[in-house]
Design a protein around this motif. Structure first.
Motif, PDB file in Angstrom:
ATOM      1  N   SER A 294      40.254  59.906  65.157  1.00  0.00           N
ATOM      2  CA  SER A 294      39.330  59.060  64.374  1.00  0.00           C
ATOM      3  C   SER A 294      40.080  58.263  63.306  1.00  0.00           C
ATOM      4  N   ASP A 295      41.309  57.840  63.645  1.00  0.00           N
ATOM      5  CA  ASP A 295      42.104  56.997  62.764  1.00  0.00           C
ATOM      6  C   ASP A 295      41.750  55.547  63.099  1.00  0.00           C
ATOM      7  N   TRP A 296      40.630  55.093  62.544  1.00  0.00           N
ATOM      8  CA  TRP A 296      40.078  53.806  62.956  1.00  0.00           C
ATOM      9  C   TRP A 296      40.913  52.636  62.449  1.00  0.00           C
ATOM     10  N   GLU A 301      44.177  47.885  63.985  1.00  0.00           N
ATOM     11  CA  GLU A 301      45.428  47.119  63.909  1.00  0.00           C
ATOM     12  C   GLU A 301      46.036  46.930  65.296  1.00  0.00           C
ATOM     13  N   LEU A 302      45.979  47.972  66.121  1.00  0.00           N
ATOM     14  CA  LEU A 302      46.531  47.891  67.470  1.00  0.00           C
ATOM     15  C   LEU A 302      45.750  46.908  68.334  1.00  0.00           C
ATOM     16  N   MET A 303      44.428  46.864  68.147  1.00  0.00           N
ATOM     17  CA  MET A 303      43.617  45.910  68.911  1.00  0.00           C
ATOM     18  C   MET A 303      43.982  44.473  68.552  1.00  0.00           C
ATOM     19  N   TYR A 304      44.135  44.191  67.263  1.00  0.00           N
ATOM     20  CA  TYR A 304      44.513  42.828  66.858  1.00  0.00           C
ATOM     21  C   TYR A 304      45.910  42.468  67.372  1.00  0.00           C
ATOM     22  N   ARG A 329      37.719  39.289  62.714  1.00  0.00           N
ATOM     23  CA  ARG A 329      38.719  39.681  61.714  1.00  0.00           C
ATOM     24  C   ARG A 329      38.314  39.201  60.323  1.00  0.00           C
ATOM     25  N   GLU A 330      37.726  38.012  60.255  1.00  0.00           N
ATOM     26  CA  GLU A 330      37.263  37.486  58.965  1.00  0.00           C
ATOM     27  C   GLU A 330      36.153  38.357  58.369  1.00  0.00           C
ATOM     28  N   ILE A 331      35.283  38.878  59.214  1.00  0.00           N
ATOM     29  CA  ILE A 331      34.201  39.749  58.722  1.00  0.00           C
ATOM     30  C   ILE A 331      34.804  40.987  58.069  1.00  0.00           C
ATOM     31  N   GLY A 332      35.762  41.595  58.764  1.00  0.00           N
ATOM     32  CA  GLY A 332      36.592  42.640  58.169  1.00  0.00           C
ATOM     33  C   GLY A 332      35.950  44.006  58.026  1.00  0.00           C
ATOM     34  N   PRO A 333      36.761  44.987  57.639  1.00  0.00           N
ATOM     35  CA  PRO A 333      36.308  46.380  57.598  1.00  0.00           C
ATOM     36  C   PRO A 333      35.208  46.646  56.567  1.00  0.00           C
ATOM     37  N   GLY A 339      38.214  46.486  64.473  1.00  0.00           N
ATOM     38  CA  GLY A 339      39.236  45.768  65.239  1.00  0.00           C
ATOM     39  C   GLY A 339      38.593  45.040  66.392  1.00  0.00           C
ATOM     40  N   SER A 340      39.289  44.023  66.936  1.00  0.00           N
ATOM     41  CA  SER A 340      38.709  43.213  68.005  1.00  0.00           C
ATOM     42  C   SER A 340      39.826  42.631  68.855  1.00  0.00           C
ATOM     43  N   ARG A 341      39.513  42.396  70.124  1.00  0.00           N
ATOM     44  CA  ARG A 341      40.487  41.780  71.035  1.00  0.00           C
ATOM     45  C   ARG A 341      39.763  41.266  72.276  1.00  0.00           C
TER      46      ARG A 341
END
Length: 395
Positions: A294-296, A301-304, A329-333, A339-341
């Motif tokens: 659960s290290d989101w 970061e890996l997805m981006y 990514r602009e919406i952000g955590p 993350g998104s890809r």
């Protein structure tokens, strides 16, 4: 705009059974279902003997079927999704078929070549898996048909063998030289798990994805750029050229460090393709570890990083897909995006985004509004949790 909700599986099943009775005059002997899939990370790595990290989605292809009670060696089909019928002979006769029925032809042929007796049968097919969005509607159809053949025949094959026969069906029936990910996902995934699949050993490892506060948002760009058909094969050839230039069986056998040290051995284009693949294998293994823990933040970061490599090194994204990832990514955590890809083969289709469940509706609305403002195109969004793989519902 609101998130699209899946039609409940029970409703799809009842509809298929009713349509079967209407078309063929009796209740079906069996009902099967198999899901589409989304790949969280690990793109174009499967045919490089690498790692992928897909999960089944809660969109299904459902088939109701019965053995025929006459002597005609035919399969009669009706697709509620395509609103069309087709009739196939058990033995291939070279007849021209609608595109969707070619997958059925492929499954029948693959099972017969494996020594499985395929009975004559009637079937009705319906699906809630979006078509043409890179969510493996074809694999869902193949696996659900495979389960029909096994159920009517009384012969149940091991899941991996079923998946490989369905992959063969896609190669032969539809002429698509896919790797094993789609069919393994549809056949073998478990609810509340993602599947880390080693495409060399063909060994799946189920990774828990049980945190209810995180969901997967799938956004269809509703863009599919017209292709000459050769882009997938081109990428595959470029990867094979890179492996040959490096003296290895497949790019799975090269680390990013080894690739960098041997850059001079490769032409610039195969080098770029290899840089994506070698990095993506590492990213995929690390993402599986991050999800299990659960290290989101790491997963995001890996997805981006994966998306950037697909855009810059593998060159399979398009401006509309890049815009969707940029907006996420602009919406952000702080506003719910982890993350998104891009997901799928490329050149259009969908993005996959990890979102906080309680912010999912708001995130989807914001992405759709900003995307339409930037492109003029309506995106469609839905969320899913990891779903169960193919199964027999009634027999």
């Amino acid at each position: 705009m609101s998130i699209e909700t899946a039609k409940p599986l029970a409703d799809v099943v009842e509809g298929v059974k009713a349509l079967f009775a209407e078309k063929f005059g009796a209740a079906p002997q069996c009902v099967t279902a198999a899901p589409g899939r989304v790949n969280l990370i690990g793109e174009h790595t499967d045919y490089n003997d690498g790692f992928v990290l897909p999960m089944a989605i809660d969109r299904q292809t459902v088939v109701a079927a019965s053995k025929r009670d006459d002597d005609r060696p035919v399969v009669r089909l009706y697709s509620a999704t395509m609103k069309g019928a087709a009739e196939l002979t058990i033995e291939p006769d070279g007849a021209e078929l609608p595109g969707w029925a070619k997958y059925v032809r492929g499954v029948i042929d693959a099972y017969r070549e494996a020594g499985v007796d395929v009975p004559a049968f009637d079937a009705v097919i319906d699906s809630t898996v979006p078509l043409g969005g890179g969510l493996s509607s074809s694999a869902a159809l193949e696996v659900s048909l495979a389960l029909v053949i096994e159920t009517l025949n009384g012969k149940s094959l091991p899941g991996p063998q079923r998946a490989l026969l369905c992959q063969q069906a896609e190669h032969q029936g539809a002429g698509v030289p896919c790797g094993i990910m789609d069919q393994f996902s549809s056949a073998l995934c478990h609810a509340d798990h993602v599947m880390l699949l080693d495409c060399r050993s063909q060994q799946p490892k189920m990774v828990p994805f049980t945190d209810p506060t995180v969901s997967v948002l799938i956004t269809n760009s509703n863009v599919k750029h017209e292709l000459t058909g050769g882009e997938y094969a081109e990428r595959r050839q470029q990867c094979e050229a890179a492996a040959a230039g490096l003296g290895v069986k497949a790019l799975r056998d090269v680390t990013p460090e080894q690739l960098a040290a041997n850059e001079a051995k490769l032409d610039p284009l195969p080098f770029k393709r290899a840089r994506h693949i070698t990095g993506e294998n590492l990213r995929t293994e690390r993402a599986a570890e991050a999800l299990a823990a659960s290290d989101w933040e790491t997963a995001g970061e890996l997805m981006y990083a994966s998306h950037a490599a697909m855009r810059d090194d593998f060159e399979i994204t398009v401006p509309e897909i890049d815009k969707l990832v940029e907006i996420a990514r602009e919406i952000g955590p702080e506003e719910g995006v982890i993350g998104s890809r891009m997901t799928g083969g490329g050149f259009g289709g969908c993005t996959v985004t990890l979102v906080r469940t309680d912010k999912a509706e708001e995130v989807a609305r914001t992405i759709a509004e900003r995307y339409k403002a930037a492109t003029g195109i309506e995106a469609t969004c839905f969320t899913t949790r990891p779903a169960e793989g193919g199964r027999v519902l009634e027999s």
